[in-house]
Design an enzyme around this catalytic site. Structure first.
Site, PDB file in Angstrom:
ATOM      1  N   LYS A 100      -0.316   9.977  -0.560  1.00 40.14           N
ATOM      2  CA  LYS A 100      -0.977  11.124  -0.184  1.00 40.14           C
ATOM      3  C   LYS A 100      -0.262  11.995   0.793  1.00 40.14           C
ATOM      4  CE  LYS A 100      -5.346  12.000   2.466  1.00 40.14           C
ATOM      5  NZ  LYS A 100      -6.758  11.639   2.584  1.00 40.14           N
ATOM      6  N   GLU A 107       7.479   2.791   3.650  1.00 41.55           N
ATOM      7  CA  GLU A 107       7.436   1.983   2.774  1.00 41.55           C
ATOM      8  C   GLU A 107       7.850   2.584   1.583  1.00 41.55           C
ATOM      9  OE1 GLU A 107       5.196   2.025   5.158  1.00 41.55           O
ATOM     10  OE2 GLU A 107       4.533  -0.150   5.560  1.00 41.55           O
ATOM     11  N   GLY A 147      -7.469   7.284   1.471  1.00 39.44           N
ATOM     12  CA  GLY A 147      -6.695   6.503   0.514  1.00 39.44           C
ATOM     13  C   GLY A 147      -7.346   5.364  -0.246  1.00 39.44           C
ATOM     14  N   ARG A 148      -8.256   4.796   0.383  1.00 37.82           N
ATOM     15  CA  ARG A 148      -8.938   3.413  -0.037  1.00 37.82           C
ATOM     16  C   ARG A 148     -10.063   3.844  -1.059  1.00 37.82           C
ATOM     17  NH1 ARG A 148      -9.307   4.139   5.269  1.00 37.82           N
ATOM     18  NH2 ARG A 148     -11.187   4.227   6.246  1.00 37.82           N
ATOM     19  N   GLU A 153     -10.659  -1.947   6.114  1.00 38.18           N
ATOM     20  CA  GLU A 153     -10.001  -0.716   6.931  1.00 38.18           C
ATOM     21  C   GLU A 153     -11.208   0.351   7.262  1.00 38.18           C
ATOM     22  OE1 GLU A 153      -5.874   0.200   5.895  1.00 38.18           O
ATOM     23  OE2 GLU A 153      -7.158   1.936   4.890  1.00 38.18           O
ATOM     24  N   HIS A 179     -11.295 -25.502  -6.126  1.00 36.19           N
ATOM     25  CA  HIS A 179     -10.353 -26.549  -5.959  1.00 36.19           C
ATOM     26  C   HIS A 179      -9.733 -26.350  -4.826  1.00 36.19           C
ATOM     27  CE1 HIS A 179     -11.307 -28.228 -10.050  1.00 36.19           C
ATOM     28  NE2 HIS A 179     -11.682 -26.808 -10.262  1.00 36.19           N
ATOM     29  N   LYS A 215       2.085   2.772  11.716  1.00 40.21           N
ATOM     30  CA  LYS A 215       3.369   3.629  11.105  1.00 40.21           C
ATOM     31  C   LYS A 215       4.255   4.030  12.090  1.00 40.21           C
ATOM     32  CE  LYS A 215       0.747   5.228   6.938  1.00 40.21           C
ATOM     33  NZ  LYS A 215       0.149   6.032   6.094  1.00 40.21           N
TER      34      LYS A 215
END
Ligand code: G6Q
Length: 539
Positions: A205, A211, A265-266, A351, A382, A502
């Site tokens: 965005k 990263e 973003g999410r 978030e 399990h 960031k």
């Protein structure tokens, strides 16, 4: 007024006294039809919330709380583009991304729907060109691998949905997702790929995320090294809101797919961030996916609370969290295709609602968003289900399954589903001391083999995993998170915690890179760790 001072909150607190004497088993005994009465259905999603520690009265009180906090008005405010994200002064309009052609939704006096449709059409043309082989790599090869480079909201959505809808994907194109700044991620991905057949989507965005930019530069160097500088134009496209940075990176803005600052973003998988998914499943199914979201949007906007799936999930979650003291929620999809769903919801929920001040900046005096975790059944059975069944912590669970398998083979699906049904039954009703005695259990083992039961679960049953049902399922959780955020009075749409990370990392990088010993001004722990790292990385 402080939430906990509201009369509706006090009524719930008082009601808790009554409820704490009742077990889920008692509630079923009192109402033998509870398993059909406490259910709701919409957009192909059937929710059974009967195995919770709630009564009809609990729900009534929770609905009263939602009304007092003007949930209905807040839903309308979101859908109509009011700037609910007050700390960034932005509208929250991911719902516009899936509004049908011809809808009208205004931001600052401009109808945003035509622009959304225009981007969708460009995405469709591009995906179609790629799928048909009309779009070629620099040396004339058809693209066979698409690498989405992004992180957080620019990674998890398309990654989850590609995995989830793999059954419907064009198998001649394989998608890859690179997110971690750890060089291992991009190195291991590129190792397998032929650059002449590989297209990179740089999805960011802001187009400044450390990263993503590091991974994009490494991918660019790899391509240029193998095919030459001129290959960048046909092997790199961007998805972003930041045209200036896209062009600075060297991607022609003609190959950029835009979106808007009112898409968090999410919440962005329905925007151009979903480009990789559209490449995988094609335009038609991508539009079905959007239609699933939209069906849930309509339901959320218009249904009565007692029929409203996101509101029910949200309010029951709130009851578990704020009144029963549960700290987490386990998401347990009984479908391998939904492998990433717990991780996706972890971001969506944590978030959004991992906040401890209200919208007006006051510290909250109550619990907000839960810890979200989980993994697909039956694997978790399990591993960690032991604690859910017999541990000291209360862990409400959402069990999610599909009646039809996309890969029917032998008995597999019935085996899977029998586990799905058995687990919620066991969690609700447990196994008593008396039952074990009757079975002739060794008395010494009885305490170990007793299950208290009374552990709350929701069961979500859907006919089949399709683009439509996946869209509806994701929207269900988006609106659940919204509902809870409204009650807690927090801003579910900013993420200052992410912004801090960031900034901090970019301050330390020069200290790690510097040739001369840097003067470190952190605390003694951070200084020592940095020094040790500098020594060890050199040897
Ligand atoms: C999501 C967050 C965060 C964001 C990433 C990537 O809601 O804001 O996860 O999506 O930090 O940001 P960019 O898309 O700007 O690279």
């Amino acid at each position: 007024m402080n939430l906990t001072q509201r009369p509706e909150w006090t009524s719930l607190k008082n009601h808790l006294e009554t409820m704490s004497h009742l077990q889920i088993a008692d509630l079923f005994e009192a109402d033998p039809d509870r398993g059909t009465n406490l259910t709701a259905e919409s957009a192909g999603i059937y929710l059974d919330y009967s195995k919770n520690r709630i009564s009809v009265e609990t729900l009534k009180l929770l609905f009263g709380l939602a009304d007092a906090l003007e949930l209905r008005q807040k839903i309308s405010a979101m859908f109509s583009g009011e700037p609910l994200n007050n700390t960034e002064n932005r509208s929250v309009l991911h719902t516009a991304l899936r509004a049908p052609v011809g809808s009208e939704i205004f931001v600052d006096g401009v109808n945003v729907v035509p622009a959304i449709q225009a981007v969708l059409e460009r995405m469709a043309k591009f995906s179609d060109d790629l799928r048909s082989g009309r779009w070629k790599g620099a040396t004339g090869s058809k693209i066979a691998h698409v690498v989405n480079i992004g992180i957080g909201g620019s990674d998890l959505g398309p990654h989850l949905c590609y995995d989830a809808l793999r059954h419907y994907s064009d198998r001649s194109i394989t998608l890859h997702f690179v997110s971690n700044v750890d060089g291992t991620d991009i190195t291991e991905t590129l190792r397998e790929l032929n650059p002449e057949e590989t297209l990179f989507i740089v999805a960011s965005k802001t187009f400044t995320t450390q990263e993503t930019m590091a991974n994009a530069r490494t991918a660019r160097d790899w391509l240029v090294d193998k095919v030459g500088e001129s290959a960048v134009a046909s092997h790199f496209v961007a998805v972003s809101t930041n045209a200036a940075e896209v062009s600075r990176f060297g991607i022609d803005t003609a190959n950029m797919f835009g979106f808007w600052d009112w898409v968090g973003g999410r919440y962005s998988v329905d925007s151009a961030i979903g480009l990789s998914l559209m490449i995988a499943i094609g335009e038609k199914l991508f539009r079905d996916f959007l239609a699933g979201f939209h069906a849930m949007d309509r339901h959320f906007q218009s249904s009565r609370w007692d029929q409203n799936l996101p509101v029910l999930l949200g309010l029951i979650g709130l009851w578990n969290n704020n009144f029963l003291g549960a700290e987490s929620v386990a998401i347990l999809p009984y479908d391998q295709y939904l492998n990433l769903f717990p991780a996706y919801l972890q971001q969506l929920d944590m978030e959004s609602n991992g906040k401890s001040v209200t919208k007006s900046g006051e510290r909250v005096s109550y619990q907000t968003g839960p810890i979200v975790w989980g993994q697909p059944g039956t694997n978790g059975q399990h591993a960690f289900y032991q604690l859910i069944h017999q541990g000291t912590k209360l862990i409400p669970c959402d069990f999610i399954a599909f009646s039809q398998s996309l890969n029917p083979c032998g008995l597999h699906h019935d085996l899977l589903m029998s586990n799905f049904f058995a687990q919620t039954e066991a969690l609700a009703f447990g196994k008593s001391h008396e039952e074990l005695q009757l079975e002739g259990c060794n008395p010494e083992l009885i305490p170990h083999r007793t299950f208290t039961g009374n552990r709350p679960t929701n069961s979500i049953l859907i006919e089949k995993l399709t683009p439509f049902s996946l869209g509806a399922l994701i929207a269900l959780y988006e609106h659940k998170v919204f509902t809870q955020g409204v009650i807690w009075g927090i801003n579910s749409f900013d993420q200052w915690g992410v912004e801090l990370g960031k900034v901090l990392a970019s301050r330390i990088t020069p200290e790690l890179e510097s040739i001369n010993e840097p003067e470190l001004k952190h605390d003694s722990s951070t200084n020592t760790l940095i020094k040790r790292y500098r020594q060890q990385k050199q040897t």
